[in-house]
Design a protein around this motif. Structure first.
Motif, PDB file in Angstrom:
ATOM      1  N   ILE A  79       0.834  -1.206   0.000  1.00  0.00           N
ATOM      2  CA  ILE A  79       0.000   0.000   0.000  1.00  0.00           C
ATOM      3  C   ILE A  79       0.865   1.251   0.000  1.00  0.00           C
ATOM      4  N   ASN A  80       1.979   1.196   0.713  1.00  0.00           N
ATOM      5  CA  ASN A  80       2.902   2.327   0.712  1.00  0.00           C
ATOM      6  C   ASN A  80       3.463   2.569  -0.693  1.00  0.00           C
ATOM      7  N   SER A  81       3.796   1.493  -1.397  1.00  0.00           N
ATOM      8  CA  SER A  81       4.306   1.637  -2.767  1.00  0.00           C
ATOM      9  C   SER A  81       3.275   2.292  -3.673  1.00  0.00           C
ATOM     10  N   ILE A  82       2.021   1.891  -3.515  1.00  0.00           N
ATOM     11  CA  ILE A  82       0.966   2.466  -4.349  1.00  0.00           C
ATOM     12  C   ILE A  82       0.760   3.943  -4.024  1.00  0.00           C
ATOM     13  N   LEU A 137       0.706   6.605  -7.199  1.00  0.00           N
ATOM     14  CA  LEU A 137      -0.287   7.673  -7.301  1.00  0.00           C
ATOM     15  C   LEU A 137       0.341   9.053  -7.515  1.00  0.00           C
ATOM     16  N   PRO A 138       1.503   9.364  -6.918  1.00  0.00           N
ATOM     17  CA  PRO A 138       2.104  10.682  -7.178  1.00  0.00           C
ATOM     18  C   PRO A 138       2.536  10.904  -8.623  1.00  0.00           C
ATOM     19  N   LEU A 139       2.600   9.857  -9.428  1.00  0.00           N
ATOM     20  CA  LEU A 139       2.924  10.042 -10.847  1.00  0.00           C
ATOM     21  C   LEU A 139       1.854  10.867 -11.545  1.00  0.00           C
ATOM     22  N   GLY A 140       0.628  10.827 -11.042  1.00  0.00           N
ATOM     23  CA  GLY A 140      -0.416  11.682 -11.598  1.00  0.00           C
ATOM     24  C   GLY A 140      -1.680  10.927 -11.945  1.00  0.00           C
ATOM     25  N   ASP A 141      -2.822  11.577 -11.725  1.00  0.00           N
ATOM     26  CA  ASP A 141      -4.117  10.952 -11.982  1.00  0.00           C
ATOM     27  C   ASP A 141      -4.295  10.567 -13.445  1.00  0.00           C
ATOM     28  N   GLU A 156      -8.283   4.849  -9.704  1.00  0.00           N
ATOM     29  CA  GLU A 156      -8.041   3.970  -8.557  1.00  0.00           C
ATOM     30  C   GLU A 156      -7.948   4.767  -7.259  1.00  0.00           C
ATOM     31  N   ARG A 157      -7.362   5.944  -7.318  1.00  0.00           N
ATOM     32  CA  ARG A 157      -7.265   6.781  -6.119  1.00  0.00           C
ATOM     33  C   ARG A 157      -8.652   7.087  -5.565  1.00  0.00           C
ATOM     34  N   LEU A 158      -9.621   7.298  -6.460  1.00  0.00           N
ATOM     35  CA  LEU A 158     -10.967   7.668  -6.029  1.00  0.00           C
ATOM     36  C   LEU A 158     -11.850   6.463  -5.710  1.00  0.00           C
ATOM     37  N   ASN A 185     -10.785   2.734  -5.776  1.00  0.00           N
ATOM     38  CA  ASN A 185     -10.265   1.432  -5.369  1.00  0.00           C
ATOM     39  C   ASN A 185     -10.495   1.235  -3.868  1.00  0.00           C
ATOM     40  N   PRO A 186     -11.280   0.214  -3.479  1.00  0.00           N
ATOM     41  CA  PRO A 186     -11.621   0.065  -2.058  1.00  0.00           C
ATOM     42  C   PRO A 186     -10.407  -0.221  -1.174  1.00  0.00           C
ATOM     43  N   TYR A 187      -9.336  -0.736  -1.750  1.00  0.00           N
ATOM     44  CA  TYR A 187      -8.146  -1.056  -0.956  1.00  0.00           C
ATOM     45  C   TYR A 187      -7.310   0.180  -0.635  1.00  0.00           C
ATOM     46  N   LEU A 188      -7.638   1.309  -1.253  1.00  0.00           N
ATOM     47  CA  LEU A 188      -6.856   2.520  -1.047  1.00  0.00           C
ATOM     48  C   LEU A 188      -7.582   3.536  -0.173  1.00  0.00           C
ATOM     49  N   LYS A 189      -8.709   3.131   0.386  1.00  0.00           N
ATOM     50  CA  LYS A 189      -9.464   4.052   1.241  1.00  0.00           C
ATOM     51  C   LYS A 189      -8.781   4.205   2.610  1.00  0.00           C
TER      52      LYS A 189
END
Length: 210
Positions: free
Chosen positions: A173-176, A181-185, A202-204, A206-210
Motif C-alpha cells: 500500500i505504501n508503494s501504491i 499515485l504521485p505520478l499523476g491521476d 483507482e485513487r478515487l 479502489n476500495p483497498y486505497l481508502k
C-alpha cells in the motif's frame, strides 16, 4: 512514440505487454508469462526486432516463457530487482506451486533498482521500486505518454496479493500511495492481470486505497 499491445497469456490471463519504438521497430516483451509461440508470432507479424525481455517481478506467471524465448532470441533479460532472485532460482518449486508445466531456467543479465532506466529503441522507460507483492518488484514508466506497466502492484479495483513469501501488505500500500499515485491521476497503467485503468480512477474508487 512507444507502441504497445497487451497479450494475456496462460490460464492466469497474465498481461504480457509487447512494446516497441515506432521510429526503430525495436521491441521488448514485458513479463512474458507463457505461450512463447504466440508471443514470437506477434513480433514477426508486426515486423519488429526483439531487443530485450523486461521483468517486473519473479513470479512464474510473469516470467514463465523467458527461458524458452532465450532458446531462439539472443536478447538480455532485464529486471526485476535483485531482491526477487530467490523467486527466479526457485522456478521448479514455483511450477509445483502454480500448477504449471516445467519451464527452462534463466538468470537476468541486469538487475534493476529504483532510479534506473531502460531503452526500447529510442524510447526510455523509467524504473521505480515498488515492493510489497514481492520484495524486488519494479515498475516501468513512460513519462511522455503517461503510461506505466505495474505488474502485480495495482489492479483495476484491486491490489496485489501479499501472502506469498516475503510479501508485505503495508509495504504494498505504501508503494501504491507514495510511488504510483504521485505520478499523476492522468497516468494509464497496464496491470499484470485484468483491464487497464488510471491512477486517478483507482485513487478515487479502489476500495483497498481508502
Amino acid at each position: 512514440m512507444l507502441n504497445r499491445v497487451t497479450l494475456p497469456v496462460t490460464a492466469f490471463a497474465q498481461n504480457c505487454s509487447l512494446v516497441w519504438c515506432s521510429a526503430t521497430n525495436k521491441a521488448a516483451l514485458i513479463d512474458p508469462g507463457g505461450e512463447t509461440d504466440r508471443l514470437l508470432a506477434e513480433i514477426k507479424q508486426r515486423n519488429l526486432t526483439l531487443e530485450s525481455i523486461l521483468l517486473t517481478h519473479g513470479h512464474l506467471d510473469h516470467v514463465g516463457a523467458t527461458g524458452e524465448l532465450l532458446k531462439t532470441q539472443q536478447v538480455p533479460v532485464i529486471g526485476p530487482s535483485k531482491e526477487d532472485e530467490f523467486w527466479i532460482t526457485a522456478l521448479d518449486q514455483q511450477v509445483q506451486m502454480f500448477g504449471f508445466a516445467p519451464v527452462p531456467h534463466f538468470a537476468p543479465d541486469r538487475w534493476l533498482k529504483g532510479g534506473d532506466s531502460v531503452q526500447v529503441g529510442n524510447e526510455t522507460l523509467e524504473v521505480y521500486h515498488c515492493p510489497g507483492h514481492t520484495p524486488g518488484h519494479i515498475i516501468f514508466v513512460h513519462q511522455a505518454q503517461q503510461l506505466a506497466f505495474v505488474g502485480d502492484v495495482l489492479f483495476n479495483g484491486g491490489v496485489g496479493r501479499s501472502d506469498f513469501p516475503q510479501g508485505n501488505h503495508a509495504q504494498l500500500i505504501n508503494s501504491i500511495k507514495h510511488t504510483l499515485l504521485p505520478l499523476g491521476d492522468e497516468f494509464t497503467f497496464v496491470p499484470g492481470h485484468g483491464p487497464e485503468s488510471t491512477f486517478g480512477h483507482e485513487r478515487l474508487h479502489n476500495p483497498y486505497l481508502k
